[in-house]
Design an enzyme around this catalytic site. Sequence first.
Site, PDB file in Angstrom:
ATOM      1  CD  GLU A  86      -2.945  -1.214   0.234  1.00  0.00           C
ATOM      2  OE1 GLU A  86      -3.242  -0.224  -0.412  1.00  0.00           O
ATOM      3  OE2 GLU A  86      -3.818  -2.105   0.091  1.00  0.00           O
ATOM      4  CB  CYS A 150      -6.261  -2.488   6.511  1.00  0.00           C
ATOM      5  SG  CYS A 150      -6.283  -4.041   7.120  1.00  0.00           S
ATOM      6  CG  HIS A 169      -4.165  -5.302   2.346  1.00  0.00           C
ATOM      7  ND1 HIS A 169      -4.499  -3.955   2.175  1.00  0.00           N
ATOM      8  CD2 HIS A 169      -4.723  -5.465   3.344  1.00  0.00           C
ATOM      9  CE1 HIS A 169      -5.187  -3.395   2.689  1.00  0.00           C
ATOM     10  NE2 HIS A 169      -5.578  -4.366   4.033  1.00  0.00           N
TER      11      HIS A 169
END
Length: 211
Positions: A86, A150, A169
Site C-alpha cells: 500500500e 487497515c 495486505h
Amino acid sequence: SRQLRKAVTFSDSFGPFGEHAVNASWVAVQELKKLGLGRDVDLYVYEVPVEYQAVQSLVPSLWKQYHPQLVVHVGLSGMATTVTLEKCGHNYGYKGLDNCSFCPDSQCCVEGGPECIDSVIDMDSVCKKVAASGLGVAVSMSKDAGRYLCDYTYYTSLYLSRGRSAFVHVPPLDKPYGAEALGRALQAIVQEMLQLLVQAEEKIHCQHAHS
C-alpha cells in the site's frame, strides 16, 4: 555491517473477524518472526485488535516505546490474490463498524490532518526487487487500503512517523499462498524496505559531510 535501529512489524489484524476464521496476516507475521530479518535487525511483533480505539492508543505507544526505524503493518484482504504493497493511508471515510460495533464520530483518523499521507518507502522499487527475486509470490501495489482498520492504522502510523511506515495486505491463506510462502514474502519485502532506508540515510549523511 552497519547496525540498524529497531524495526517493528505489526500485524494490523488478528484472530477471526467477519467471514475469516483464520487471519492470514497474523499467521504470516508469525512465520516472519520465525525467519527473522537478519542479525542487524531487532524485530518486534504485535497484534493490533480490529478496533479503532485500540489503534488510537496502541500505535502511538509502540512508536514512543521503540522509536523504530520502520514499522510495517500487515493486514488481511479477502479480495487480494497477491501480496499487496500500500502506497498511502487516508484520513477520511471511516464508516464501517469495528469488532466493538464502533466507528469514530468524525469518520476520520486525525482531525485537521492531511487527506492522504504517502509512505517514504519507494513501493515501486520494492515491488520490482521482490518480484525479480524468484520467491514465487506475486507482489503488486495499491493506493487504496480500504477505509477500514487497515487504512486507519496505516494513516495513524504514517502521521506519527512522518511517512516512515509501510502496509502490506496479504490474501487469505492458501488463496493461493500458504503461511510459509507469505512469511518468506514478508521477509524479502521488509528487508528491501530497510535497505532503501539505509541507502537514503547514507546519501543524506554524505551530502551533509560535503556541504
